[in-house]
Design a protein around this motif. Sequence first.
Motif, short mmCIF file in Angstrom:
data_model
loop_
_atom_site.label_atom_id
_atom_site.label_comp_id
_atom_site.label_asym_id
_atom_site.label_seq_id
_atom_site.Cartn_x
_atom_site.Cartn_y
_atom_site.Cartn_z
N LYS A 2 0.90 -1.37 -0.36
CA LYS A 2 0.03 -0.01 -0.22
C LYS A 2 1.03 0.97 -0.13
O LYS A 2 0.21 2.43 -0.70
N CYS A 3 1.50 1.05 0.95
CA CYS A 3 2.86 2.66 0.94
C CYS A 3 3.39 2.56 0.33
O CYS A 3 5.12 3.16 0.15
N GLY A 4 4.18 1.60 -1.09
CA GLY A 4 5.71 1.61 -1.47
C GLY A 4 7.11 1.13 -1.46
O GLY A 4 7.78 1.28 -0.86
N TYR A 5 6.88 0.13 -0.22
CA TYR A 5 7.42 -0.85 0.25
C TYR A 5 7.58 -1.92 -0.29
O TYR A 5 6.76 -3.08 -0.37
N THR A 6 9.25 -2.62 -0.97
CA THR A 6 9.04 -4.12 -1.18
C THR A 6 10.47 -4.54 -0.36
O THR A 6 11.31 -3.81 -0.16
N VAL A 7 9.62 -5.86 0.25
CA VAL A 7 10.81 -6.76 0.48
C VAL A 7 10.86 -7.94 0.90
O VAL A 7 9.75 -8.57 0.34
N SER A 8 12.06 -7.91 0.72
CA SER A 8 11.94 -9.26 -0.45
C SER A 8 13.72 -10.19 0.16
O SER A 8 14.54 -9.16 0.05
N ALA A 9 13.60 -11.12 0.45
CA ALA A 9 14.50 -12.45 0.93
C ALA A 9 14.43 -13.21 0.14
O ALA A 9 13.59 -14.16 -0.47
#
Length: 768
Positions: free
Chosen positions: A68-75
């Motif tokens: 929703k807020c424009g963050y991408t967390v990838s691992a």
Amino acid sequence: MAFLFSVAFLLSVCSAAICDLITDGVHMECRERYFMIAVDLSFTGKEPRFEAVDRTGVYAITEQYAAKCGYTVSALSLLGHVELRASYFSCHTDNKDDMFSFNFNLIATHKGKEASYALNKTCTLSLQWSHREVTCEMNYMEVSVRSDVTCPFGTNGHNRNASKAVRSATTSDWQVTFQRPEEQMPSMNVAQARKRGYTFDSRDGRLLFRTPYGQPDSLSTEVENVPVEAVYATVFSRQNWVVLMVDLLAACSMYEGYFDDAGYMMWKTPEALYPSVGGTQIRIGLNGDPMEQLIAEKKGYIVEKHKGTVHIGIPYNAEGGHRKSFVIGSLYEFYVFDLSVEQISLDRDYVETMLQFRRTLVTPLLPCTIFTHNQTVLKEQMFTIYLGDVPEDVVLVSIQLNEQDFTLPFANTSTYNIAEVLYPNGTHGYTLKVPFHDLVVKQKFFIEDAVLQFMLDINYTLAVLPGNESYYHSASIVALLTDVSPPAFDAVCSESGIRFKLDHQPFDYLWEFTIGLDVLTSDLANRRGYILSNDSQSLRLDVPLATHGYKYQDVTLKGFSGTFEILVRVRETSEVQTSTVKTCLFNPPEFIMCSTDGMMTVVANLPLVVSSGGRTLRMSLMDNSCGPKDMNGTRALFSFPVNSCGFIFELGKDYVTYQNEIFYNKNYQNMVSNDVTERVIVQCTYPLSSLRQLFTMYRFVSDTVGVGKIIRTVQPTAGLQHPSRKPTAGLQSTPAIARHTQPIAFVPGVRPSTRYFRVSRVHNLAGG
């Protein structure tokens, strides 16, 4: 859409200009349109968390909140990395004159304790905004347009469906309508849209629209056979009789890509997701660092336009990509690429659109083939085996050679050697060297074919880092040496015996050398009187006359022939392969031979038996009927059975000795000096160690020749008739004979009551 902790990886090595090392394992970097934090999982533990911080508070970045807020967390835990990407338009980013300030908390377990790390960074816009910018992130789509890119009601054909909602709207507040084919969607105000998970905002002269994937108002379709997700949103406001309307179309390729047989990760997108006049410009690269198309193609990328689609191929070894080894029974590998693609197009109104894709592409598990190559050169007498195509995250930790385990590195005293070989593409290999003749190597000799086979079974134990998963690779190597012939001695004659010489060859250890049945060793040489020397270059054996092993023939006053043989046997089977036989002619002044059939042969030099007038006295043994077989000057040849001709003997515990004496007729004593004369005693000694049968017949048989002696004394003439008198000096055939601990008691004229007498092997001694 699932929160993307399942795929991605930490890319890039940060440059000094844009990357700050906050603490071990944490890096931050400003890129063209987003801010990146990269964290090493070895530092943070398995489940690090992020929080966004601004003046209003602290906000946990959950899966839903991130989209929703424009963050991408990838691992990807297998790669050991986690990454946070934050849009420059993300919710809690402060922007002043294109200066974007980011504040985050990293919550991680470090050294067993949970800790919070404050991560702060300010980024400056490096590339000016296009009129319209569309970002296709892993978990959301984002559109921003300049506020002045608006059009009066009805001028844009794409907004026909939206026009109905605009006509019916009575409020001047900003409204949103979503469009689907052949379906009229009611309008809603921005506040209502935000509750449904959409983001609408206005920042520094740009209108912003962000939506997670999979929203109810989104449309999944295919464009040119490429799966596409799109959201058609129109934002409008009615001010009196003027309608301000902005098209915020978000459309992204959802193609997952595939790995082809040529080693490329392929991905594609429709060329015309947005209206374009004159085609599109394309930039591609990895890790947020796109390159112009020509530069990318020079680096091996594929960029092709085909039937309305753009095909992009990433070479498996592209700089910035990452590979990981994986063990599931066998060894596999997969590749991860953080792809960045930019498409720049102009529509008919000359409005520029920059469409940006950020996709983490992961290949399927691919078989990883480690191979061995036999590089053995036979003349080097050494196995040389190369283990190749070992990935950079795989190391060799131990090795098994013919079921014997060795850890690496080998000890300094080891005859083995292993060397690592590095290659620019990141792979490496190992070269193992093992001498053929090392004890660990199995050997088999095929006698009939003269072929020597060396066998080495190798089991490599490799570890996949960082988890140290074990993988085993085995190989069986065989080396064949043909025409492996037995060694041959060179032999030369001398006055005192025969000398044998052998130059060492690599395969001498296959054979053993024997004299008859006895293996030639230093101990055997010492016991028999041979002279043996053996060094790294050659073996030499001096065999003096009268030592054990000689065979004598053609004995005359002029000399005799002596033959000595060295047998070459296969060490494992004792089978005789070849031999070196040397026969030499010898002419010593005098000698004695004691044969296996009990014959005593003597050539004696008797100068004192010759008269001053040159007349030779009549000679005989103790039995005066036993005379010489031949005479020449002062030398006389006698040959007779040891138990004949008036012999005397002694029977000891371990031996029997036969003795006789050379006499001249006493009727001729007046022709010899009245002062002194010479007494000549001859003896043959045989051991009794292999005595088998006694007294069955008048016969003498010995396994080997006996030990002979010629004993001379000088004494008064009157003593000639006392042959049993103890001699004062003796001539012995070799100093190797053992001295008796008890004096020999010879009984003259006594015949033994034995009829059959067999003795075993003994030294053959002859003197001269």
